[in-house]
Every structure is written in C-alpha cells, then in structure tokens.
Scaffold this motif. Structure first.
Motif, short mmCIF file in Angstrom:
data_model
loop_
_atom_site.label_atom_id
_atom_site.label_comp_id
_atom_site.label_asym_id
_atom_site.label_seq_id
_atom_site.Cartn_x
_atom_site.Cartn_y
_atom_site.Cartn_z
N ILE A 161 0.77 -1.00 0.05
CA ILE A 161 -0.11 -0.06 -0.04
C ILE A 161 0.90 1.27 -0.12
O ILE A 161 2.04 1.35 0.73
CB ILE A 161 -0.83 -0.23 1.33
N VAL A 162 0.61 2.18 -0.89
CA VAL A 162 1.19 3.54 -0.97
C VAL A 162 0.29 4.68 -0.68
O VAL A 162 -0.85 4.72 -1.35
CB VAL A 162 1.77 3.49 -2.39
N THR A 163 0.73 5.55 0.28
CA THR A 163 0.10 6.64 0.53
C THR A 163 0.23 8.08 -0.45
O THR A 163 1.70 7.86 -1.00
CB THR A 163 -0.11 7.19 2.01
N ALA A 164 -0.29 8.86 -0.89
CA ALA A 164 -0.14 10.03 -1.66
C ALA A 164 0.66 9.48 -3.20
O ALA A 164 1.57 9.88 -3.54
CB ALA A 164 1.14 10.89 -1.29
N ALA A 165 -0.09 8.50 -3.73
CA ALA A 165 0.52 7.84 -4.79
C ALA A 165 -0.05 8.51 -6.06
O ALA A 165 0.16 8.07 -7.10
CB ALA A 165 -0.10 6.50 -4.64
#
Ligand code: NAD
Length: 247
Positions: free
Chosen positions: A10-14
């Motif tokens: 999971i990546v935030t600010a992707a």
C-alpha cells in the motif's frame, strides 16, 4: 524473478510525484499495489495491471482503517507529506498542527493499522518518507517541515527496534530535492521572492553538489529495494539519497 512477486503493497500519496513513481516501480516488479491518495481525480490515470487505486485520506482514521483492511499489505510506503515555507518566526499554530498531523501522525495511523496483519504473517517492510531536510541537515525556510521530517526518523527507529525480532523492518528515505508537481509549486512561489522561476530553480539545483534535481524514478528505485527482501539486513535507518547535499 520479479523482485516483489507475491507482495501486497500500500502506498499513500500515490497520485503524483514520488508516490506515483514508486507505486508503478513496485507494480513493475510484480507486487500487487494499492495506490491511494486523497485526490481521486489525480489517481484516475494511474493505470497498470498490478495497480488498484482508491481514495485514502491519511488524516482520517476511518479512511486509514478501511483502506489498510482492503489492502492487507506486506509492505507499507508512507509517502504523504506537505512542505511549509518559513522560519521559526513565521510558523503558525495551524501550520504546525497540520504538518504534524499529515507528516508524522498519519504515519503512526497507517503503521498502527497495517502492523497487526504483518505480525500475523510473520513479516513486513515499512518505508517512511522523511527528507534530507530533517535531523540530517537544516534547509533555509523549512522550520516546520524539517522538524516533522526529523520526527519521522525517530518514529522509524522506534518501530524498527520494537519489532526487529518479529520479521518487521522499518526504514525511512531522506531525499534531497526531487522533481514533482509540488516542487513546481514551490519553485513558482519562491520565484516571486527571488526574481523568477528560473532563479528559484537555480537556487534549488545549486544546493545539490551533483548540480541537478533527482527524478522521482531515482527515489522509487530505493523504495523498491527497501520494500524487497534484498534489503533484509537493514532496519531503523534513514537512507539518504540527496545528490551529495548532506555529504
Ligand atoms: P507531491 O507533494 O507533489 O504530492 C503529494 C501528494 O500527496 C498529492 O498527490 C496529494 O494529493 C497527496 N496528499 C495530500 N494530502 C493527503 C492526505 N491527507 N492523504 C493522502 N494523500 C494526500 O509529491 P512529492 O513531492 O513527490 O512528495 C512526496 C513525499 O516526499 C512527501 O512526504 C515529501 O515531503 C517527500 N519529499 C519530497 C521531496 C521533493 O523534493 N519533492 C524531497 C524530500 C522528501
């Protein structure tokens, strides 16, 4: 064999910048990537066979819980962060509170949501976005930003040491200046004070001895490494990637 085959990420600010480049690089390496951002429109053209996108606001506890449950990740890349301009005398309470919530507390929220699943499976890699501008080096007019990014290094070390025997690694990344949409905004803003965009860019380039700004793909390569088992012997470290700025 692909370096991240079988991993859920999971990546935030992707939606843009380093987050987007990293989501795509990890998908290219065979990971199942959940690319999230608060900006649904900007996520719309992030398309890859191994990428699923959805809206996740890292400042909202319910959104974080729901998003992490959906992804059930082996790898968490906490990329979201915001840069405030100014010195200690310029800073306002509202800016300080916003920055600590987005740049620091949100990483805690994400880690708290993702860690139990990682522990259940006996392994995981957490990668937090710090900056060379932190406890590594002071940058002009980055009082709030540098303070929050130093906190990220402390958080990284704390998480790393508590779970070191449980198969969990936690590292952070400390880039110098990197090409991204928000950097363009900062250059235009600084340009108004220093006689134009080009002069502002010259100043940002000058502080990195390599004489250029990094590409987001160069940072993404480090994210892939830290997400993968190749980096299995490193934890609790700030990984500096700054064109020689702090060297
Ligand atoms: P950017 O600043 O251009 O994009 C940031 C993204 O974060 C946007 O897509 C935005 O919608 C998203 N975002 C904002 N608030 C959010 C929230 N509440 N929840 C989820 N997403 C949210 O991208 P960038 O410049 O590549 O920066 C990414 C990270 O890298 C930041 O933490 C930044 O501090 C760090 N960093 C950047 C540089 C640089 O020079 N660009 C250098 C060092 C560190």
């Amino acid at each position: 064999r692909q370096r991240l085959a079988g991993k859920r990420v999971i990546v935030t600010a992707a939606a843009q910048g380093i987050g987007r480049a990293s989501a795509l690089a990890m998908a290219d390496e065979g990971a199942k990537v959940f690319a999230t951002d608060v900006n649904a429109d900007a996520l719309a053209d992030l398309i890859h066979d191994n990428v699923e996108t959805f809206v996740l606001d890292v400042r909202d506890g319910v959104s974080v819980k729901d998003g992490v449950a959906r992804a059930n990740p082996d790898v968490l890349f906490n990329c979201a962060g915001f840069v405030h301009h100014g010195t200690v005398l310029d800073a306002t309470d509202a800016e300080w509170d916003f920055a600590f919530d987005l740049n620091v507390r949100a990483m805690w929220r994400m880690i708290q949501a993702a860690l139990p699943g990682m522990l259940e499976r006996g392994g995981g890699s957490i990668v937090n976005m710090s900056s060379a501008c932190s406890s590594i080096i002071g940058a002009p007019n980055r009082f709030i930003y540098g303070t929050t990014k130093a906190a990220v290094i402390g958080m990284t070390k704390s998480v790393a040491v508590d779970y070191i025997t449980k198969g969990i690694r936690c590292n952070c990344i400390c880039p110098g200046t990197v090409e991204s949409p928000s950097l363009e905004d900062r250059l235009h803003a600084l340009g108004k004070q220093v006689g134009g965009y080009e002069e502002a860019k010259k100043q940002f380039v000058a502080r990195q001895p390599m004489g250029r700004i990094a590409t987001a793909d160069e940072i993404a390569a480090l994210v892939v490494y830290l997400a993968s088992d190749e980096s299995g012997f490193t934890t609790g470290q700030p990984h500096i990637i700054d064109g020689g700025w702090s060297g």
